[in-house]
Write a protein that holds these residues in place. Sequence first.
Motif, PDB file in Angstrom:
ATOM      1  N   ALA A 163       0.844  -1.198   0.000  1.00 24.61           N
ATOM      2  CA  ALA A 163       0.000   0.000   0.000  1.00 24.61           C
ATOM      3  C   ALA A 163       0.874   1.240   0.000  1.00 24.61           C
ATOM      4  CB  ALA A 163      -0.933   0.013   1.201  1.00 24.61           C
ATOM      5  N   LEU A 164       0.615   2.139  -0.940  1.00 25.19           N
ATOM      6  CA  LEU A 164       1.255   3.450  -0.992  1.00 25.19           C
ATOM      7  C   LEU A 164       0.216   4.459  -0.527  1.00 25.19           C
ATOM      8  CD1 LEU A 164       3.097   3.290  -4.455  1.00 25.19           C
ATOM      9  CD2 LEU A 164       3.861   2.455  -2.210  1.00 25.19           C
ATOM     10  N   MET A 165       0.466   5.080   0.620  1.00 25.53           N
ATOM     11  CA  MET A 165      -0.541   5.919   1.268  1.00 25.53           C
ATOM     12  C   MET A 165       0.012   7.300   1.540  1.00 25.53           C
ATOM     13  SD  MET A 165      -1.896   3.209   4.133  1.00 25.53           S
ATOM     14  CE  MET A 165      -0.317   3.083   4.979  1.00 25.53           C
ATOM     15  N   GLY A 166      -0.858   8.283   1.485  1.00 22.38           N
ATOM     16  CA  GLY A 166      -0.411   9.592   1.902  1.00 22.38           C
ATOM     17  C   GLY A 166      -1.028  10.740   1.151  1.00 22.38           C
ATOM     18  N   ASP A 167      -0.348  11.884   1.263  1.00 17.45           N
ATOM     19  CA  ASP A 167      -0.746  13.129   0.623  1.00 17.45           C
ATOM     20  C   ASP A 167      -0.024  13.199  -0.718  1.00 17.45           C
ATOM     21  OD1 ASP A 167      -1.167  15.704  -0.228  1.00 17.45           O
ATOM     22  OD2 ASP A 167      -0.416  16.679   1.582  1.00 17.45           O
ATOM     23  N   TRP A 168      -0.792  13.006  -1.805  1.00 16.79           N
ATOM     24  CA  TRP A 168      -0.204  12.970  -3.141  1.00 16.79           C
ATOM     25  C   TRP A 168      -0.148  14.342  -3.789  1.00 16.79           C
ATOM     26  CZ3 TRP A 168       1.309   8.418  -5.929  1.00 16.79           C
ATOM     27  CH2 TRP A 168       1.232   7.254  -5.157  1.00 16.79           C
ATOM     28  N   ASN A 169      -0.805  15.341  -3.217  1.00 15.04           N
ATOM     29  CA  ASN A 169      -0.786  16.701  -3.759  1.00 15.04           C
ATOM     30  C   ASN A 169      -1.196  16.752  -5.224  1.00 15.04           C
ATOM     31  OD1 ASN A 169      -0.207  18.786  -1.823  1.00 15.04           O
ATOM     32  ND2 ASN A 169       1.777  17.801  -1.485  1.00 15.04           N
ATOM     33  N   ILE A 170      -2.126  15.874  -5.591  1.00 19.77           N
ATOM     34  CA  ILE A 170      -2.699  15.867  -6.941  1.00 19.77           C
ATOM     35  C   ILE A 170      -4.179  15.530  -6.817  1.00 19.77           C
ATOM     36  CG2 ILE A 170      -2.718  14.778  -9.229  1.00 19.77           C
ATOM     37  CD1 ILE A 170       0.235  14.062  -8.780  1.00 19.77           C
ATOM     38  N   ALA A 171      -5.015  16.311  -7.473  1.00 24.11           N
ATOM     39  CA  ALA A 171      -6.434  15.986  -7.617  1.00 24.11           C
ATOM     40  C   ALA A 171      -6.601  15.382  -9.017  1.00 24.11           C
ATOM     41  CB  ALA A 171      -7.295  17.232  -7.457  1.00 24.11           C
ATOM     42  N   PRO A 172      -6.739  14.059  -9.118  1.00 23.76           N
ATOM     43  CA  PRO A 172      -6.597  13.404 -10.420  1.00 23.76           C
ATOM     44  C   PRO A 172      -7.701  13.671 -11.431  1.00 23.76           C
ATOM     45  CG  PRO A 172      -7.214  11.826  -8.722  1.00 23.76           C
ATOM     46  CD  PRO A 172      -6.886  13.104  -8.016  1.00 23.76           C
TER      47      PRO A 172
END
Length: 292
Positions: A163-172
């Motif tokens: 699992a890669l989790m977190g704040d991606w700073n992108i609204a896809p």
Amino acid sequence: MRIATWNVNSIRTRVGRVVDYLVRDDIDVLAMQEIKCRPDQFPVAAFEDAGYQVVAHGLNQWNGVAFASRHKMTDITTAFDGMPGFGKAVKGQETVQGTGPNGLPQEARALGVTVGELRLWSLYVPNGRALDNPHYEYKLEWLQALRQQMHAWLAADPHLPLALMGDWNIAPTAADMGDPAFIPGASTHVSERERAEFAKFTDVLTDVVRPHQPHGYSFWDYQAAKFERNLGMRIDFIFGSDSFTDAVTNGYIAAEEREGAGPSDHVPVVCDLDLDLLEAAWEEEDSPMLWA
């Protein structure tokens, strides 16, 4: 098992809120971002009193990632292979701060742990700042390096419950952006290049929360009463490999954590796993083939 990710926006400021939430929502493992402190400054005692172990990676009052877990954490990793650096080295942290392949000091933006059979990463993707800022190219390079490493992990173990989790700073997508201050073609978080990099992860990994809560935001700026007006964005995610995703039974955004006194500008994003489903999948994969 209940797993969550939350950009806490300074753990020392919000330790009471975070620990209270962990206990109240029965969270087993929490990935945190933007802890804004070094490990020796992290308020570990409050978590331990509530039954959680803590692993933290921070260099100063900026960035920083951490995990709190009711279960043992092993294989602790404070950067992924190929992670680029940015800016200047943090004074006094020379023995802790790594150097990226671009020759620049790595920021505290990635932390990996293993809990049971699960491989979990807390990630704080660079903001980008502006389309013409060097931080924007750094953001894209950071995402590209993470994606390459993701492919390497899964090539080495195709059944890895990752699992890669977190704040991606992108609204896809447009549905993930409700703040009119962010304009496609003129702003970060919604630019074509950022969204294209984000989409490459979804070719391999699954957003495990979206099927259970297809709408709703995870971040609202403090200014201009944006939470009260619901001018937010969905930029916090839990991405799972096939093995991880197959065990997910529910997912949700805990938007109520944006209310009350002194909230973070982000809220927890949560998923539930049935570990029996994980074990059943492994048993099925390992079963001998029967011929008629």
